[in-house]
Design a protein around this motif. Structure first.
Motif, PDB file in Angstrom:
ATOM      1  N   ARG A  27       0.891  -0.894   0.595  1.00 23.18           N
ATOM      2  CA  ARG A  27      -0.297   0.633   0.238  1.00 23.18           C
ATOM      3  C   ARG A  27       1.011   1.073   0.237  1.00 23.18           C
ATOM      4  O   ARG A  27       1.817   1.394   0.325  1.00 23.18           O
ATOM      5  N   HIS A  79       2.579  -3.665   4.023  1.00 19.94           N
ATOM      6  CA  HIS A  79       1.803  -3.454   5.479  1.00 19.94           C
ATOM      7  C   HIS A  79       2.124  -5.115   5.483  1.00 19.94           C
ATOM      8  O   HIS A  79       0.783  -6.455   5.600  1.00 19.94           O
ATOM      9  N   ASP A 104      -4.854  -4.148   9.326  1.00 18.71           N
ATOM     10  CA  ASP A 104      -5.416  -2.779  10.744  1.00 18.71           C
ATOM     11  C   ASP A 104      -7.630  -3.188  10.526  1.00 18.71           C
ATOM     12  O   ASP A 104      -7.651  -3.168  10.301  1.00 18.71           O
ATOM     13  N   HIS A 143      -6.761   2.795  16.293  1.00 19.42           N
ATOM     14  CA  HIS A 143      -6.789   1.419  15.192  1.00 19.42           C
ATOM     15  C   HIS A 143      -6.374  -0.026  15.812  1.00 19.42           C
ATOM     16  O   HIS A 143      -5.096   0.393  17.027  1.00 19.42           O
ATOM     17  N   HIS A 145      -3.965  -3.104  15.226  1.00 23.51           N
ATOM     18  CA  HIS A 145      -2.479  -3.363  14.134  1.00 23.51           C
ATOM     19  C   HIS A 145      -2.814  -5.013  13.992  1.00 23.51           C
ATOM     20  O   HIS A 145      -1.683  -4.687  15.314  1.00 23.51           O
TER      21      HIS A 145
HETATM   22 ZN   LIG Z   1      -0.993  -1.554   9.758  1.00 24.54          ZN
END
Ligand SMILES: [Zn+2]
Length: 410
Positions: free
Chosen positions: A265, A276, A280, A355, A357
């Motif tokens: 990304r 990544h 997420d 968020h 991860h």
């Molecule tokens: Zn992440």
């Protein structure tokens, strides 16, 4: 001829030339216009991009001549509103740039094709609104007979691969297909479809499944659903409220909204393509984070870009990582069971909003956690069972209505 006259003459000649040139162009303009009356092309300031198979919002945005940080940041913010796992090839993104052409000022994302997400850039954030076209709900009972495999039978009935997988997963906990499935076995599927312009949209809701075979006997599955559309508990359970959980792996959160998936990304901080190394999940500050399986906490501390992170080593050899936590619920060295609250969702480290991860480390590298078969619960608890019992009765009654519509009309 003196100099003044010369200049005047040159001036007049230039005037004449420019006049005749302009009238020539004017005529040409008129001529082309007459071919296509009143359809003077007004350039559409909106740029349209269609998501290709395997594409993402950042991949189609990178077709535009925009700074990488702008694309990275916009794709990141979109994840706050859209679960990126619901994005399908064919979905359309329309973009309006600002006057200088280096920033996005408005966007419209059209999904499946009844939902329109509208975005407007407001400084550092995105203003969002959703518009949904009306769809009709249709309940349908599908009866089938096994010729070869259940897979093939379900596909031949026109169910989507996702629905098919859902049914397979549910029944596998009940029946050993390899051992007990026989040609001529019967099954029934009861689904709720959303109909748009006469056609069903993908992702039908499976309300009920049964399977009856000479060797396997009779098995039923019912849908249990909570008010939260994204609850990990929503799904198919047998009559005793048990789900098919062979993996022993749960979800790190009670409600799932994927805001950024695993893989390449555009990094919102550097504007460069980056891998990544996890998934997420968007969640509110303070939402409890659960250990997805039993194991030992090998770290619970602040670690640079990951912020407050917890790492758990599992007996299978895999390691799970939970990053950007607001607070810790465990200490290094502690053993945990699946479902133990290991911390709370936050935005510590390199993050632009609350968020989680979630990373999965196995075989010497981070791998895609969405390949894990996560299950909401092995068995519904007492309160959930009470709701499930009621929902089961409603589903049975709905199905009777579909099977005997004459009775329903009385
Ligand atoms: Zn992440």
């Amino acid at each position: 001829m003196n100099l003044g006259k010369h200049i005047l003459l040159t001036f007049i000649m230039l005037m004449l030339i420019s006049f005749s040139l302009s009238s020539l162009f004017h005529l040409q303009g008129k001529e082309s216009g007459s071919k296509n009356e009143a359809l003077e092309p007004i350039p559409d300031p909106w740029i349209t991009q269609i998501i290709p198979p395997g594409g993402s919002i950042s991949s189609v945005l990178s077709n535009l001549d925009l700074p990488g940080t702008e694309i990275g940041m916009i794709s990141w913010r979109i994840g706050d509103f859209i679960d990126v796992t619901t994005i399908q090839p064919g979905d359309t993104l329309r973009v309006l740039l600002n006057d200088t052409g280096d920033k996005i000022s408005k966007m419209m994302f059209v999904q499946e094709p009844t939902v329109r997400h509208h975005f407007e850039a407001r400084g550092d954030s995105l203003a969002y609104s959703k518009e949904a076209l009306p769809v009709q709900l249709r309940e349908r009972v599908i009866d089938g007979t096994l010729e070869t495999t259940l897979d093939a039978a379900l596909l031949s009935l026109g169910l989507s691969p996702a629905d098919k997988q859902n049914i397979n997963n549910g029944l596998e906990g009940e029946i050993s297909f390899q051992r007990d499935a026989r040609k001529g076995d019967k099954f029934r599927v009861f689904i709720e479809e959303r109909i748009f312009e006469g056609k069903p949209l993908p992702r039908a809701k499976i309300l009920y499944v049964n399977y009856e075979g000479v060797r396997s006997g009779f098995h039923e599955l019912f849908r249990y659903q909570q008010d939260d559309e994204n609850s990990v508990l929503n799904g198919l359970y047998n009559k005793d409220g048990k789900s098919n959980n062979t993996s022993g792996v749960g979800y790190p959160l009670g409600s799932i909204h994927v805001s950024s998936s695993f893989g390449t990304r555009l990094d919102p901080f550097t504007g460069r393509w980056a891998n990544h190394q996890g998934v997420d999940y968007r969640a509110r500050y303070g939402t409890p984070v659960y250990a997805v399986a039993a194991g030992t906490v090998i770290s619970a501390h602040y670690n640079g870009g990951y912020g407050n992170e917890v790492r758990i080593k599992h007996p299978s050899g895999m390691m799970t990582l939970y990053a950007h936590l607001q607070s810790f619920g465990v200490r290094t060295g502690q053993t945990v069971k699946r479902g133990h609250i290991i911390g709370r969702v936050g935005s510590t480290g390199r993050s632009t909003g609350a968020h989680l991860h979630f990373g999965l480390y196995s075989g010497g590298r981070f791998i895609n956690p969405s390949n894990l078969r996560m299950v909401g619960a092995e068995k519904l608890n007492e309160k959930q069972m009470a709701e499930f019992k009621q929902q089961k009765e409603v589903i049975r009654a709905q199905m009777q209505n579909v099977l005997n519509p004459q009775v329903a009309k009385l």
